[in-house]
Motif scaffolding. Structure first.
Motif, PDB file in Angstrom:
ATOM      1  N   PRO A  88       0.831  -1.208   0.000  1.00  0.00           N
ATOM      2  CA  PRO A  88       0.000   0.000   0.000  1.00  0.00           C
ATOM      3  C   PRO A  88       0.865   1.257   0.000  1.00  0.00           C
ATOM      4  CG  PRO A  88      -0.636  -1.495   1.782  1.00  0.00           C
ATOM      5  CD  PRO A  88       0.632  -2.020   1.196  1.00  0.00           C
ATOM      6  N   PHE A  89       0.396   2.269  -0.712  1.00  0.00           N
ATOM      7  CA  PHE A  89       1.094   3.542  -0.845  1.00  0.00           C
ATOM      8  C   PHE A  89       0.154   4.627  -0.318  1.00  0.00           C
ATOM      9  CE2 PHE A  89       2.019   6.999  -4.194  1.00  0.00           C
ATOM     10  CZ  PHE A  89       2.894   7.657  -3.362  1.00  0.00           C
ATOM     11  N   PHE A  90       0.490   5.182   0.845  1.00  0.00           N
ATOM     12  CA  PHE A  90      -0.376   6.154   1.498  1.00  0.00           C
ATOM     13  C   PHE A  90       0.119   7.572   1.261  1.00  0.00           C
ATOM     14  CE2 PHE A  90      -1.893   2.440   3.527  1.00  0.00           C
ATOM     15  CZ  PHE A  90      -3.130   2.740   4.084  1.00  0.00           C
ATOM     16  N   LYS A  91      -0.862   8.466   1.081  1.00  0.00           N
ATOM     17  CA  LYS A  91      -0.591   9.899   0.938  1.00  0.00           C
ATOM     18  C   LYS A  91      -1.316  10.642   2.058  1.00  0.00           C
ATOM     19  CE  LYS A  91      -0.378   9.444  -4.109  1.00  0.00           C
ATOM     20  NZ  LYS A  91      -0.787  10.007  -5.396  1.00  0.00           N
ATOM     21  N   LEU A 119      -5.473   1.127   7.119  1.00  0.00           N
ATOM     22  CA  LEU A 119      -5.475  -0.198   6.493  1.00  0.00           C
ATOM     23  C   LEU A 119      -5.735  -0.128   4.999  1.00  0.00           C
ATOM     24  CD1 LEU A 119      -7.575  -2.055   9.210  1.00  0.00           C
ATOM     25  CD2 LEU A 119      -5.135  -2.349   8.770  1.00  0.00           C
ATOM     26  N   ARG A 120      -6.531   0.850   4.568  1.00  0.00           N
ATOM     27  CA  ARG A 120      -6.973   0.909   3.175  1.00  0.00           C
ATOM     28  C   ARG A 120      -6.335   2.072   2.437  1.00  0.00           C
ATOM     29  NH1 ARG A 120     -13.011   1.556   4.359  1.00  0.00           N
ATOM     30  NH2 ARG A 120     -12.142   2.329   6.258  1.00  0.00           N
ATOM     31  N   ALA A 121      -5.606   1.743   1.403  1.00  0.00           N
ATOM     32  CA  ALA A 121      -4.993   2.779   0.560  1.00  0.00           C
ATOM     33  C   ALA A 121      -5.674   2.788  -0.796  1.00  0.00           C
ATOM     34  CB  ALA A 121      -3.503   2.505   0.397  1.00  0.00           C
ATOM     35  N   VAL A 145       9.975   1.171   3.573  1.00  0.00           N
ATOM     36  CA  VAL A 145       8.681   0.637   4.005  1.00  0.00           C
ATOM     37  C   VAL A 145       8.493   0.970   5.480  1.00  0.00           C
ATOM     38  CG1 VAL A 145       7.280  -1.444   4.290  1.00  0.00           C
ATOM     39  CG2 VAL A 145       8.769  -1.204   2.281  1.00  0.00           C
ATOM     40  N   MET A 146       7.394   1.658   5.779  1.00  0.00           N
ATOM     41  CA  MET A 146       7.075   1.996   7.169  1.00  0.00           C
ATOM     42  C   MET A 146       6.474   0.754   7.826  1.00  0.00           C
ATOM     43  SD  MET A 146       7.740   5.276   7.639  1.00  0.00           S
ATOM     44  CE  MET A 146       7.832   6.861   6.807  1.00  0.00           C
ATOM     45  N   PRO A 147       6.981   0.354   8.989  1.00  0.00           N
ATOM     46  CA  PRO A 147       6.443  -0.846   9.637  1.00  0.00           C
ATOM     47  C   PRO A 147       5.087  -0.604  10.290  1.00  0.00           C
ATOM     48  CG  PRO A 147       8.179   0.120  10.975  1.00  0.00           C
ATOM     49  CD  PRO A 147       8.124   0.921   9.705  1.00  0.00           C
ATOM     50  N   VAL A 148       4.401  -1.698  10.600  1.00  0.00           N
ATOM     51  CA  VAL A 148       3.163  -1.618  11.374  1.00  0.00           C
ATOM     52  C   VAL A 148       3.451  -0.833  12.650  1.00  0.00           C
ATOM     53  CG1 VAL A 148       1.512  -3.014  12.692  1.00  0.00           C
ATOM     54  CG2 VAL A 148       2.240  -3.759  10.416  1.00  0.00           C
ATOM     55  N   ASP A 149       2.483  -0.053  13.093  1.00  0.00           N
ATOM     56  CA  ASP A 149       2.533   0.784  14.311  1.00  0.00           C
ATOM     57  C   ASP A 149       3.261   2.109  14.131  1.00  0.00           C
ATOM     58  OD1 ASP A 149       1.030  -1.031  15.789  1.00  0.00           O
ATOM     59  OD2 ASP A 149       2.798  -2.117  16.484  1.00  0.00           O
ATOM     60  N   GLY A 174      -1.486   0.103  10.054  1.00  0.00           N
ATOM     61  CA  GLY A 174      -1.992  -1.222  10.402  1.00  0.00           C
ATOM     62  C   GLY A 174      -1.375  -2.310   9.552  1.00  0.00           C
ATOM     63  N   VAL A 175      -0.678  -1.896   8.501  1.00  0.00           N
ATOM     64  CA  VAL A 175       0.018  -2.809   7.594  1.00  0.00           C
ATOM     65  C   VAL A 175       1.331  -2.137   7.187  1.00  0.00           C
ATOM     66  CG1 VAL A 175      -2.087  -3.884   6.658  1.00  0.00           C
ATOM     67  CG2 VAL A 175      -1.180  -1.812   5.587  1.00  0.00           C
ATOM     68  N   PRO A 176       2.351  -2.913   6.762  1.00  0.00           N
ATOM     69  CA  PRO A 176       3.549  -2.270   6.217  1.00  0.00           C
ATOM     70  C   PRO A 176       3.171  -1.453   4.980  1.00  0.00           C
ATOM     71  CG  PRO A 176       3.951  -4.591   6.662  1.00  0.00           C
ATOM     72  CD  PRO A 176       2.468  -4.373   6.781  1.00  0.00           C
ATOM     73  N   MET A 177       3.756  -0.275   4.835  1.00  0.00           N
ATOM     74  CA  MET A 177       3.354   0.611   3.742  1.00  0.00           C
ATOM     75  C   MET A 177       4.498   1.536   3.357  1.00  0.00           C
ATOM     76  SD  MET A 177       1.003   3.343   5.875  1.00  0.00           S
ATOM     77  CE  MET A 177      -0.139   2.108   6.411  1.00  0.00           C
ATOM     78  N   VAL A 178       4.365   2.130   2.175  1.00  0.00           N
ATOM     79  CA  VAL A 178       5.232   3.235   1.806  1.00  0.00           C
ATOM     80  C   VAL A 178       4.378   4.497   1.810  1.00  0.00           C
ATOM     81  CG1 VAL A 178       6.882   1.859   0.485  1.00  0.00           C
ATOM     82  CG2 VAL A 178       4.914   2.841  -0.683  1.00  0.00           C
ATOM     83  N   VAL A 179       5.033   5.631   2.041  1.00  0.00           N
ATOM     84  CA  VAL A 179       4.314   6.906   2.063  1.00  0.00           C
ATOM     85  C   VAL A 179       5.076   7.901   1.203  1.00  0.00           C
ATOM     86  CG1 VAL A 179       3.319   6.487   4.351  1.00  0.00           C
ATOM     87  CG2 VAL A 179       5.490   7.704   4.170  1.00  0.00           C
ATOM     88  N   ASP A 180       4.351   8.892   0.700  1.00  0.00           N
ATOM     89  CA  ASP A 180       5.035   9.864  -0.153  1.00  0.00           C
ATOM     90  C   ASP A 180       5.773  10.900   0.692  1.00  0.00           C
ATOM     91  OD1 ASP A 180       3.253  11.875   0.588  1.00  0.00           O
ATOM     92  OD2 ASP A 180       2.329  12.056  -1.382  1.00  0.00           O
ATOM     93  N   ASN A 181       6.502  11.779   0.015  1.00  0.00           N
ATOM     94  CA  ASN A 181       7.392  12.701   0.726  1.00  0.00           C
ATOM     95  C   ASN A 181       6.666  13.858   1.405  1.00  0.00           C
ATOM     96  OD1 ASN A 181       6.751  13.915  -1.676  1.00  0.00           O
ATOM     97  ND2 ASN A 181       8.831  14.547  -2.171  1.00  0.00           N
TER      98      ASN A 181
END
Length: 197
Positions: free
Chosen positions: A36-39, A55-57, A73-77, A97-104
């Protein structure tokens, strides 16, 4: 005054802070994928829905993207928030709530293993990050400033008790909000039954 058993620390003593990654426009995410890629918008949407756990991206990247672009990758928590622009002032937080990447435009606080993650989440909700924002045309937050945020840290069992109480209050607040939202429909049904009688 610090309560007995509590310690005065800074965030750097109990967590790591990591900024999100820059993405080329053509790799900004797809509707499905491996990670998942969160903004900032995803955090805002979750908060507006009354959710604290992300949880939902809307976007995803592949494992290949993660490797090729050297994404973190950002870890859970991980506690996530906006680090640039007007969104800083909205003071919205989410917890991965899940491992994810996030934008800058996003920054994350990764709690140490000896800290209750939701304690860090609730603590970060009390921090007004706009006070740390650099006074430029577009406000932004520096990692070095976030790491120096002072924290009054209770013992772990007290962290758990605080988290349980705040999570319970949040759940009650959501239930009350849902009940209030249901009132217009109940009133309309009551009105219709009175008219029918």
């Amino acid at each position: 005054m610090t309560p007995p058993g509590w310690t005065s620390v800074v965030l750097a003593d109990i967590a790591d802070v990591r900024a999100g990654d820059g993405f080329p426009p053509d790799r900004q995410g797809r509707a499905d994928g491996d990670v998942p890629f969160f903004k900032v918008g995803d955090i805002s949407t979750a908060v507006q829905l009354g959710e604290s756990t992300l949880l939902r991206a809307r976007n995803f990247v592949s494992h290949e993207d993660v490797r090729e672009l050297k994404l973190h990758v950002m870890p859970v928590d991980t506690v996530l928030f906006a680090k640039i622009g007007a969104a800083i002032g909205l003071n919205r937080r989410g917890i991965a709530g899940v491992p994810m990447v996030v934008d800058n435009n996003v920054m994350g606080v990764i709690p140490a293993r000896f800290i209750e993650p939701r304690f860090v989440y609730w603590f970060m909700r009390t921090v007004k990050l706009e006070r740390l924002a650099q006074a430029t045309t577009v406000p932004s937050i520096r990692k070095s400033d976030v790491l120096q945020i002072p924290v009054e840290l209770p013992p772990r069992n007290e962290q758990r008790r605080i988290v349980a109480k705040l999570d319970d209050l949040l759940a009650r607040s959501r239930r009350a909000k849902d009940e209030l939202a249901a009132i217009p429909a109940l009133l309309e049904r009551y009105r219709q039954s009175v008219l029918a009688a």
